[in-house]
Design a protein around this motif. Structure first.
Motif, short mmCIF file in Angstrom:
data_model
loop_
_atom_site.label_atom_id
_atom_site.label_comp_id
_atom_site.label_asym_id
_atom_site.label_seq_id
_atom_site.Cartn_x
_atom_site.Cartn_y
_atom_site.Cartn_z
N GLY A 40 0.77 -1.23 0.00
CA GLY A 40 0.00 0.00 0.00
C GLY A 40 0.80 1.28 0.00
N THR A 55 -11.80 2.34 -2.62
CA THR A 55 -12.63 1.18 -2.30
C THR A 55 -14.04 1.68 -2.10
OG1 THR A 55 -10.77 0.06 -1.25
CG2 THR A 55 -12.98 -0.79 -0.77
N ARG A 66 -12.25 -2.24 -5.64
CA ARG A 66 -11.01 -1.45 -5.50
C ARG A 66 -10.56 -1.00 -6.87
NH1 ARG A 66 -7.95 -1.81 -1.01
NH2 ARG A 66 -6.01 -2.11 -2.14
N SER A 106 -13.70 4.46 0.94
CA SER A 106 -12.40 4.69 1.58
C SER A 106 -11.35 4.77 0.47
CB SER A 106 -12.05 3.60 2.59
OG SER A 106 -11.84 2.37 1.92
N SER A 108 -6.95 4.47 -0.17
CA SER A 108 -5.59 4.24 0.32
C SER A 108 -4.77 5.38 -0.25
CB SER A 108 -5.07 2.89 -0.17
OG SER A 108 -3.73 2.73 0.22
N ASP A 113 -5.15 4.10 5.05
CA ASP A 113 -6.56 3.94 4.69
C ASP A 113 -7.37 5.05 5.34
OD1 ASP A 113 -6.19 1.67 3.11
OD2 ASP A 113 -6.30 0.35 4.86
#
Length: 162
Positions: A40, A55, A66, A106, A108, A113
């Motif tokens: 990530g 996401t 995603r 959400s 990343s 996150d």
């Protein structure tokens, strides 16, 4: 380190119809692989543009989806603009339908996150954002010129918990 000439070359390349045919199949797959391999921390496409992994809940399936996306971080540090350009292809990308149906999502961002709420921009607010986006990444103008639909622009803001 990226050069101005290199960025201009990529901007010209990304404005072509050929790029629009190939990129949607190649770039997200590479971004997902690099994101997974670096746990990530990185996206390959961020060598040119800032990016997030969005996401969102699938509009039809209800399952998490995603999607690696370029973004424009807002100057306040608490928001991002996402452009549903779909590389200048005729249809809206699926992730925009997902956000319209389920705006809580959400991202990343730099390995962290972050819960966000998405809002489709319209009217003067969209016009101001679009102007900033064209300065940020000029190929968006070419994408818009190729399609009849208005390219969707979303503002993501950090969701605060009560």
């Amino acid at each position: 380190m990226r050069s101005d000439a290199g960025v201009r070359f990529v901007q010209r390349l990304s404005s072509t119809r050929g790029f629009a045919k190939v990129a949607p199949h190649v770039i997200p797959a590479l971004d997902r692989a690099v994101h997974r391999l670096t746990r990530g921390r990185y996206l390959l496409s961020t060598q040119l543009l800032p990016g997030v992994i969005l996401t969102a809940t699938g509009a039809k399936s209800g399952l998490p989806r995603r999607t690696p996306l370029a973004c424009m971080p807002e100057t306040d540090g608490h928001g991002w603009l996402l452009v549903g350009s779909n590389f200048g292809r005729t249809e809206h990308p699926a992730w925009t339908h997902n956000l319209l149906t389920h705006p809580n999502a959400s991202i990343s961002w730099k390995g962290q996150d972050i819960p966000v709420t998405a809002r489709l921009l319209a009217g003067e607010e969209r016009s101001a954002a679009w102007k900033a986006l064209l300065t940020f990444w000029p190929p968006y103008a070419g994408y818009q010129a190729r399609v009849e639909r208005e390219i969707r622009v979303f503002r993501l803001t950090v969701t605060t918990t009560p």
